[in-house]
Enzyme design. Structure first.
Site, mmCIF file in Angstrom:
data_model
loop_
_atom_site.group_PDB
_atom_site.id
_atom_site.type_symbol
_atom_site.label_atom_id
_atom_site.label_comp_id
_atom_site.label_asym_id
_atom_site.label_seq_id
_atom_site.Cartn_x
_atom_site.Cartn_y
_atom_site.Cartn_z
ATOM 1 N N ASN A 116 0.737 -1.205 -0.090
ATOM 2 C CA ASN A 116 -0.068 0.024 0.060
ATOM 3 C C ASN A 116 0.929 1.328 0.069
ATOM 4 O O ASN A 116 0.811 2.134 0.812
ATOM 5 C CB ASN A 116 -1.130 -0.070 1.102
ATOM 6 C CG ASN A 116 -0.242 0.070 2.419
ATOM 7 O OD1 ASN A 116 0.905 -0.425 2.687
ATOM 8 N ND2 ASN A 116 -0.940 0.582 3.422
ATOM 9 N N ASP A 162 3.818 -5.098 11.979
ATOM 10 C CA ASP A 162 3.017 -4.124 11.335
ATOM 11 C C ASP A 162 3.334 -2.718 11.609
ATOM 12 O O ASP A 162 2.935 -1.830 11.650
ATOM 13 C CB ASP A 162 1.439 -4.112 11.862
ATOM 14 C CG ASP A 162 0.264 -3.395 11.048
ATOM 15 O OD1 ASP A 162 0.863 -2.914 9.936
ATOM 16 O OD2 ASP A 162 -0.698 -3.315 11.324
HETATM 17 ZN ZN LIG Z 1 -3.310 -4.513 7.997
#
Ligand SMILES: [Zn+2]
Length: 432
Positions: free
Chosen positions: A95, A305
């Protein structure tokens, strides 16, 4: 001969069932010998007394922001942060801006990583064009050029038929799809866990069902159409579903992140935007269930993350702040201190969760110190304790809720392909 000789350390390598004081010789970028009392003329010798020698840590869930958001992070700064945090390989999510949804972007990321990367940077390709959840990308081509997995992370694939096609297509190439489990209609603009606390703070809540409905759907789809790896599980109810599905043989694996293991929604307290993440921090019962799921094998991987943001992205009203924390430089000492030193997990299990299992699930030729393997090695200092100091982060993202925490188990040496890339004394060694 040249090379590195690591002496007197404790080798912890679950891929070989090893937990033993051994010497390790690195030559030609590979693990050349692993036994007691190695001597090697000409090798640089390091005394690793009181240190653990583990296969290099692998983080399968990292946001490097390049291309497009270089003010938040770059491949260079993110991979420096990884080296300092003890990671030898990181997989970067698609992303970016533009998203990594075709071969040219995968090639671009690899080219930048070749020039500026400190550790192995493994690109993840998008599942759908523009992460819009409509049209499938050229998964086979992207894999051929080095994409190690596929994900629209940041966005769920809302359309089940599209997800089915993605799985069938990825399955043809034995590639794993990583799913960000979130029903956006239930999230509905929320910014923290939906609970009595969110009501008290007057913040719009994100119900647990936003995650669990998609976990349940993904399990059913995986059972019928192919493997799924579920990203950042935060809730007990999700784990109950995964545990049951695994018992029945569903092709499902999953991960959680350090912050869900160590914090609850209480961290939002005084509207602290560094405690704002997606999915949100949940409650104590969820945190305890996550810990139990690490022990019983329901959770396969811990990933950070890593979601770096600028100060301005976080120094705003809670509702408007960006989601996520800068995680690469705190994950290892947080987990070592709060899970291993407390006796919740063995160091062997932690290494499994952070190195052996990611390599296995994503079919990476890593996660082991077997003779002949690439010498990707993380050395962990079991004695040193120090405080997290976000001002010293290599990452551009200083957004952490852990600033000032006193921790042990820091990386003492990060070796990638036989080259030392980080020591606390010298910092990150730049590529020459
Ligand atoms: Zn995610």
């Amino acid at each position: 001969m040249s090379g590195l000789l690591l002496k007197n350390g404790t080798v912890v390598d679950p891929s070989q069932g090893l937990h033993k004081k051994l010497d390790l010789l690195v030559a030609d970028g590979k693990v050349a010998e692993l036994k007691e009392n190695i001597s090697a003329d000409g090798a640089e010798v390091y005394d690793l007394q009181d240190k653990i020698i583990a296969p290099g840590l692998i983080d399968m869930h990292v946001h490097l922001r390049e291309p497009g958001q270089e003010e938040k992070e770059t491949i260079k700064t993110g991979s420096k942060a990884a080296a300092a945090g003890g990671f030898t390989s990181i997989a970067c999510m698609a992303n970016t801006d533009p998203p990594a949804d075709d071969v040219s972007l995968i090639k671009h990321i690899q080219e930048v990583a070749r020039r500026h990367g400190i550790v192995n940077v493994l690109p993840i390709g998008a599942c759908t064009i523009g992460l819009r959840g409509e049209f499938i990308t050229q998964i086979g081509e992207m894999q051929r050029f080095g994409a190690v997995a596929f994900s629209d992370d940041g966005q769920p694939i809302a359309n089940a038929q599209v997800l089915r096609k993605v799985l069938e297509y990825a399955g043809m190439f034995n590639s794993v799809v990583i799913s960000h489990c979130e029903d956006k209609t239930l999230t509905n603009g929320g910014s923290m866990n939906e609970s009595a606390l969110s009501t008290k703070l007057g913040l719009p809540g994100i119900p647990i069902a936003s995650e669990t409905t998609m976990v349940a759907r993904d399990i059913e789809i995986a059972k019928n159409f192919g493997r799924i790896h579920l990203a950042h599980i935060s809730a007990k109810a999700s784990l109950d579903l995964v545990r049951q599905a695994k018992k029945l043989g569903a092709p499902i694996t999953c991960e959680t992140a350090p912050h869900y293991l160590l914090l609850t929604e209480e961290a939002v307290g005084a509207y602290s935007t560094n405690a704002k993440m997606s999915p949100p921090l949940r409650q104590e019962a969820d945190r305890l269930a996550l810990l139990a799921a690490l022990q019983d094998g329901t959770i396969d991987i811990i990933a950070t993350d890593h979601a770096p943001h600028t100060l301005d992205d976080k120094r705003v009203e809670f509702n408007l702040a960006s989601f996520g924390i800068s995680g690469l430089e705190t994950a290892l000492p947080l987990l070592y201190t709060h899970l291993v030193q407390t006796g919740l997990l063995t160091i062997d299990r932690l290494v499994e969760l952070m190195s052996v299992n990611p390599a296995k699930i994503f079919a990476l030729d890593k996660g082991t110190l077997k003779i002949g393997a690439a010498a990707d090695i993380t050395v962990i200092d079991t004695q040193l304790t120090k405080k997290v100091d976000k001002t010293k982060f290599y990452s551009k993202g200083k957004n952490t809720p852990f600033d000032g925490w006193e921790l042990g188990g820091w990386a003492a040496m990060t070796i990638v392909g036989g080259q030392i890339k980080y020591t606390p004394e010298k910092g990150v060694w730049l590529k020459t």
